[in-house]
Design a protein around this motif. Structure first.
Motif, PDB file in Angstrom:
ATOM      1  N   MET A 194      88.965  91.732 -19.513  1.00  9.81           N
ATOM      2  CA  MET A 194      88.324  92.993 -19.120  1.00  9.81           C
ATOM      3  C   MET A 194      87.839  92.890 -17.669  1.00  9.81           C
ATOM      4  SD  MET A 194      84.903  94.675 -20.820  1.00  9.81           S
ATOM      5  CE  MET A 194      85.676  95.070 -22.369  1.00  9.81           C
ATOM      6  N   GLN A 195      88.078  93.916 -16.882  1.00  9.83           N
ATOM      7  CA  GLN A 195      87.568  94.002 -15.511  1.00  9.83           C
ATOM      8  C   GLN A 195      86.158  94.583 -15.572  1.00  9.83           C
ATOM      9  OE1 GLN A 195      89.133  93.191 -12.480  1.00  9.83           O
ATOM     10  NE2 GLN A 195      87.279  93.787 -11.389  1.00  9.83           N
ATOM     11  N   VAL A 196      85.154  93.841 -15.080  1.00 10.70           N
ATOM     12  CA  VAL A 196      83.761  94.287 -15.156  1.00 10.70           C
ATOM     13  C   VAL A 196      83.094  94.246 -13.792  1.00 10.70           C
ATOM     14  CG1 VAL A 196      83.400  93.624 -17.572  1.00 10.70           C
ATOM     15  CG2 VAL A 196      82.921  91.984 -15.762  1.00 10.70           C
ATOM     16  N   ILE A 197      82.076  95.048 -13.644  1.00 10.41           N
ATOM     17  CA  ILE A 197      81.187  95.015 -12.488  1.00 10.41           C
ATOM     18  C   ILE A 197      79.803  94.739 -13.061  1.00 10.41           C
ATOM     19  CG2 ILE A 197      80.195  96.311 -10.572  1.00 10.41           C
ATOM     20  CD1 ILE A 197      82.763  98.087 -10.750  1.00 10.41           C
ATOM     21  N   LEU A 198      79.163  93.694 -12.573  1.00  6.10           N
ATOM     22  CA  LEU A 198      77.849  93.370 -13.131  1.00  6.10           C
ATOM     23  C   LEU A 198      76.844  93.096 -12.038  1.00  6.10           C
ATOM     24  CD1 LEU A 198      77.423  89.991 -13.102  1.00  6.10           C
ATOM     25  CD2 LEU A 198      79.132  90.203 -14.880  1.00  6.10           C
ATOM     26  N   GLU A 199      75.598  93.310 -12.393  1.00 11.28           N
ATOM     27  CA  GLU A 199      74.457  92.986 -11.554  1.00 11.28           C
ATOM     28  C   GLU A 199      73.506  92.175 -12.412  1.00 11.28           C
ATOM     29  OE1 GLU A 199      72.598  96.529 -10.072  1.00 11.28           O
ATOM     30  OE2 GLU A 199      74.532  97.402  -9.527  1.00 11.28           O
ATOM     31  N   GLY A 200      72.772  91.257 -11.761  1.00 14.98           N
ATOM     32  CA  GLY A 200      71.821  90.480 -12.531  1.00 14.98           C
ATOM     33  C   GLY A 200      71.063  89.484 -11.695  1.00 14.98           C
ATOM     34  N   GLU A 201      70.227  88.718 -12.375  1.00 12.16           N
ATOM     35  CA  GLU A 201      69.430  87.685 -11.726  1.00 12.16           C
ATOM     36  C   GLU A 201      70.198  86.375 -11.780  1.00 12.16           C
ATOM     37  OE1 GLU A 201      65.688  87.452 -13.699  1.00 12.16           O
ATOM     38  OE2 GLU A 201      65.096  89.468 -13.113  1.00 12.16           O
ATOM     39  N   ARG A 202      70.431  85.784 -10.620  1.00  6.32           N
ATOM     40  CA  ARG A 202      71.138  84.509 -10.568  1.00  6.32           C
ATOM     41  C   ARG A 202      70.151  83.395 -10.887  1.00  6.32           C
ATOM     42  NH1 ARG A 202      75.854  82.688  -9.079  1.00  6.32           N
ATOM     43  NH2 ARG A 202      76.506  84.614  -8.046  1.00  6.32           N
ATOM     44  N   ARG A 203      70.458  82.666 -11.925  1.00 10.38           N
ATOM     45  CA  ARG A 203      69.672  81.502 -12.331  1.00 10.38           C
ATOM     46  C   ARG A 203      70.481  80.261 -11.974  1.00 10.38           C
ATOM     47  NH1 ARG A 203      66.063  83.469 -16.520  1.00 10.38           N
ATOM     48  NH2 ARG A 203      65.506  85.538 -15.769  1.00 10.38           N
ATOM     49  N   PRO A 204      69.904  79.075 -12.073  1.00 12.62           N
ATOM     50  CA  PRO A 204      70.679  77.873 -11.749  1.00 12.62           C
ATOM     51  C   PRO A 204      71.917  77.700 -12.628  1.00 12.62           C
ATOM     52  CG  PRO A 204      68.351  77.357 -11.820  1.00 12.62           C
ATOM     53  CD  PRO A 204      68.491  78.770 -12.317  1.00 12.62           C
ATOM     54  N   SER A 205      71.854  78.131 -13.881  1.00 11.97           N
ATOM     55  CA  SER A 205      72.971  77.887 -14.788  1.00 11.97           C
ATOM     56  C   SER A 205      73.810  79.120 -15.096  1.00 11.97           C
ATOM     57  CB  SER A 205      72.452  77.313 -16.108  1.00 11.97           C
ATOM     58  OG  SER A 205      71.575  78.233 -16.713  1.00 11.97           O
ATOM     59  N   GLU A 206      73.290  80.326 -14.817  1.00 10.59           N
ATOM     60  CA  GLU A 206      74.003  81.532 -15.218  1.00 10.59           C
ATOM     61  C   GLU A 206      73.445  82.747 -14.502  1.00 10.59           C
ATOM     62  OE1 GLU A 206      73.238  81.640 -19.399  1.00 10.59           O
ATOM     63  OE2 GLU A 206      71.213  82.370 -19.150  1.00 10.59           O
ATOM     64  N   ILE A 207      74.118  83.863 -14.727  1.00 14.86           N
ATOM     65  CA  ILE A 207      73.626  85.149 -14.238  1.00 14.86           C
ATOM     66  C   ILE A 207      73.107  85.915 -15.448  1.00 14.86           C
ATOM     67  CG2 ILE A 207      74.244  87.338 -13.157  1.00 14.86           C
ATOM     68  CD1 ILE A 207      76.521  85.775 -11.728  1.00 14.86           C
ATOM     69  N   LYS A 208      71.820  86.257 -15.443  1.00 14.57           N
ATOM     70  CA  LYS A 208      71.248  87.102 -16.496  1.00 14.57           C
ATOM     71  C   LYS A 208      71.597  88.537 -16.137  1.00 14.57           C
ATOM     72  CE  LYS A 208      68.617  84.559 -19.259  1.00 14.57           C
ATOM     73  NZ  LYS A 208      68.779  84.520 -20.680  1.00 14.57           N
ATOM     74  N   VAL A 209      72.545  89.115 -16.840  1.00 17.13           N
ATOM     75  CA  VAL A 209      73.067  90.440 -16.520  1.00 17.13           C
ATOM     76  C   VAL A 209      72.015  91.508 -16.832  1.00 17.13           C
ATOM     77  CG1 VAL A 209      74.892  92.110 -17.002  1.00 17.13           C
ATOM     78  CG2 VAL A 209      75.419  89.657 -16.989  1.00 17.13           C
ATOM     79  N   THR A 210      71.736  92.360 -15.827  1.00 16.07           N
ATOM     80  CA  THR A 210      70.807  93.468 -16.028  1.00 16.07           C
ATOM     81  C   THR A 210      71.529  94.817 -16.049  1.00 16.07           C
ATOM     82  OG1 THR A 210      70.364  93.536 -13.647  1.00 16.07           O
ATOM     83  CG2 THR A 210      68.830  92.264 -15.019  1.00 16.07           C
ATOM     84  N   ARG A 211      72.773  94.837 -15.543  1.00 20.22           N
ATOM     85  CA  ARG A 211      73.579  96.067 -15.561  1.00 20.22           C
ATOM     86  C   ARG A 211      75.045  95.658 -15.574  1.00 20.22           C
ATOM     87  NH1 ARG A 211      75.813 100.365 -12.457  1.00 20.22           N
ATOM     88  NH2 ARG A 211      74.943 102.364 -13.098  1.00 20.22           N
ATOM     89  N   ILE A 212      75.825  96.297 -16.435  1.00 18.94           N
ATOM     90  CA  ILE A 212      77.251  95.997 -16.521  1.00 18.94           C
ATOM     91  C   ILE A 212      78.017  97.295 -16.727  1.00 18.94           C
ATOM     92  CG2 ILE A 212      77.136  95.522 -19.006  1.00 18.94           C
ATOM     93  CD1 ILE A 212      79.323  93.329 -18.488  1.00 18.94           C
ATOM     94  N   SER A 213      79.202  97.354 -16.130  1.00 22.77           N
ATOM     95  CA  SER A 213      80.060  98.525 -16.308  1.00 22.77           C
ATOM     96  C   SER A 213      81.515  98.087 -16.252  1.00 22.77           C
ATOM     97  CB  SER A 213      79.771  99.580 -15.233  1.00 22.77           C
ATOM     98  OG  SER A 213      80.058  99.055 -13.945  1.00 22.77           O
ATOM     99  N   ALA A 214      82.369  98.962 -16.726  1.00 22.05           N
ATOM    100  CA  ALA A 214      83.816  98.758 -16.690  1.00 22.05           C
ATOM    101  C   ALA A 214      84.452 100.130 -16.556  1.00 22.05           C
ATOM    102  CB  ALA A 214      84.301  98.055 -17.955  1.00 22.05           C
ATOM    103  N   GLU A 215      85.673 100.157 -16.051  1.00 24.39           N
ATOM    104  CA  GLU A 215      86.357 101.434 -15.877  1.00 24.39           C
ATOM    105  C   GLU A 215      86.505 102.134 -17.221  1.00 24.39           C
ATOM    106  OE1 GLU A 215      90.603 103.046 -14.218  1.00 24.39           O
ATOM    107  OE2 GLU A 215      89.723 101.273 -13.285  1.00 24.39           O
ATOM    108  N   GLY A 216      86.162 103.413 -17.245  1.00 26.80           N
ATOM    109  CA  GLY A 216      86.277 104.199 -18.468  1.00 26.80           C
ATOM    110  C   GLY A 216      85.109 104.036 -19.425  1.00 26.80           C
ATOM    111  N   ARG A 217      84.100 103.259 -19.053  1.00 28.54           N
ATOM    112  CA  ARG A 217      82.933 103.048 -19.914  1.00 28.54           C
ATOM    113  C   ARG A 217      81.674 103.324 -19.108  1.00 28.54           C
ATOM    114  NH1 ARG A 217      83.861  97.398 -22.974  1.00 28.54           N
ATOM    115  NH2 ARG A 217      81.941  98.024 -24.001  1.00 28.54           N
ATOM    116  N   ASP A 218      80.683 103.873 -19.776  1.00 30.11           N
ATOM    117  CA  ASP A 218      79.410 104.124 -19.114  1.00 30.11           C
ATOM    118  C   ASP A 218      78.720 102.801 -18.800  1.00 30.11           C
ATOM    119  OD1 ASP A 218      79.664 106.895 -19.267  1.00 30.11           O
ATOM    120  OD2 ASP A 218      78.705 106.982 -21.254  1.00 30.11           O
ATOM    121  N   PRO A 219      78.023 102.710 -17.652  1.00 31.27           N
ATOM    122  CA  PRO A 219      77.261 101.499 -17.356  1.00 31.27           C
ATOM    123  C   PRO A 219      76.124 101.326 -18.361  1.00 31.27           C
ATOM    124  CG  PRO A 219      77.302 103.004 -15.467  1.00 31.27           C
ATOM    125  CD  PRO A 219      77.963 103.692 -16.603  1.00 31.27           C
ATOM    126  N   VAL A 220      75.767 100.094 -18.620  1.00 28.47           N
ATOM    127  CA  VAL A 220      74.699  99.782 -19.563  1.00 28.47           C
ATOM    128  C   VAL A 220      73.644  98.937 -18.851  1.00 28.47           C
ATOM    129  CG1 VAL A 220      74.125  98.537 -21.688  1.00 28.47           C
ATOM    130  CG2 VAL A 220      76.216  99.882 -21.573  1.00 28.47           C
TER     131      VAL A 220
END
Length: 162
Positions: A48-74
């Protein structure tokens, strides 16, 4: 890299591990975390092609917003860790002096029978207690005398249970 920087990226979902997944973006692989409720609101799949925003942590990105084509952002709200009130003061101090009788009184006023002496921790007391026929419970009581956490008592930790 400072903790909790906000980041945004666009890429392709690689591997999915429950609510965590990898994203291939800009020639790098990133681990992202939606959280259990986030993945329920925005199911993800490999490729899946995604666009995400989030807080970068040392081990991962805690996603705060995600979207994909044809789907509403969450928008995703992650639960913050539960700490004792006042525990996050920059100087580590608390507003109230440590007083074991205050912790015992809090347990008693909530209907608990204390089974062992309170154990002092930097920002709270741990109190072993029971209610009627219930199993032993470890209470976390902040220094102001408020019970903010209850969990099953570990017999390896509390020798009076062994």
């Amino acid at each position: 890299m400072p903790l909790h920087d906000t980041t945004a990226l666009s890429g392709i979902v690689g591997h999915v591990f429950a609510h965590r997944f990898t994203v291939e973006a800009d020639g790098e692989t990133h681990l992202a975390d939606l959280g259990p409720k986030g993945v329920a609101a925005f199911p993800i799949a490999r490729g899946m092609q995604v666009i995400l925003e989030g807080e970068r942590r040392p081990s991962e990105i805690k996603v705060t917003r995600i979207s994909a084509e044809g789907r509403d952002p969450v928008e995703i709200h992650h639960k913050k860790p539960h700490h004792a009130p006042g525990a996050k003061r920059p100087d580590g101090a608390t507003d109230v002096p440590a007083d074991p009788p205050r912790a015992l009184a809090a347990a008693a006023s909530a209907g608990w029978t204390v089974a062992d002496a309170p154990r002092r921790k930097p920002k709270h007391f741990e109190v072993l207690a029971r209610r009627s026929d219930r199993a032993a419970t470890e209470l976390h009581v902040d220094l102001a005398g408020t019970i903010y956490k209850e969990k099953p008592a570990d017999p390896a930790k509390w020798t009076v249970l062994a």
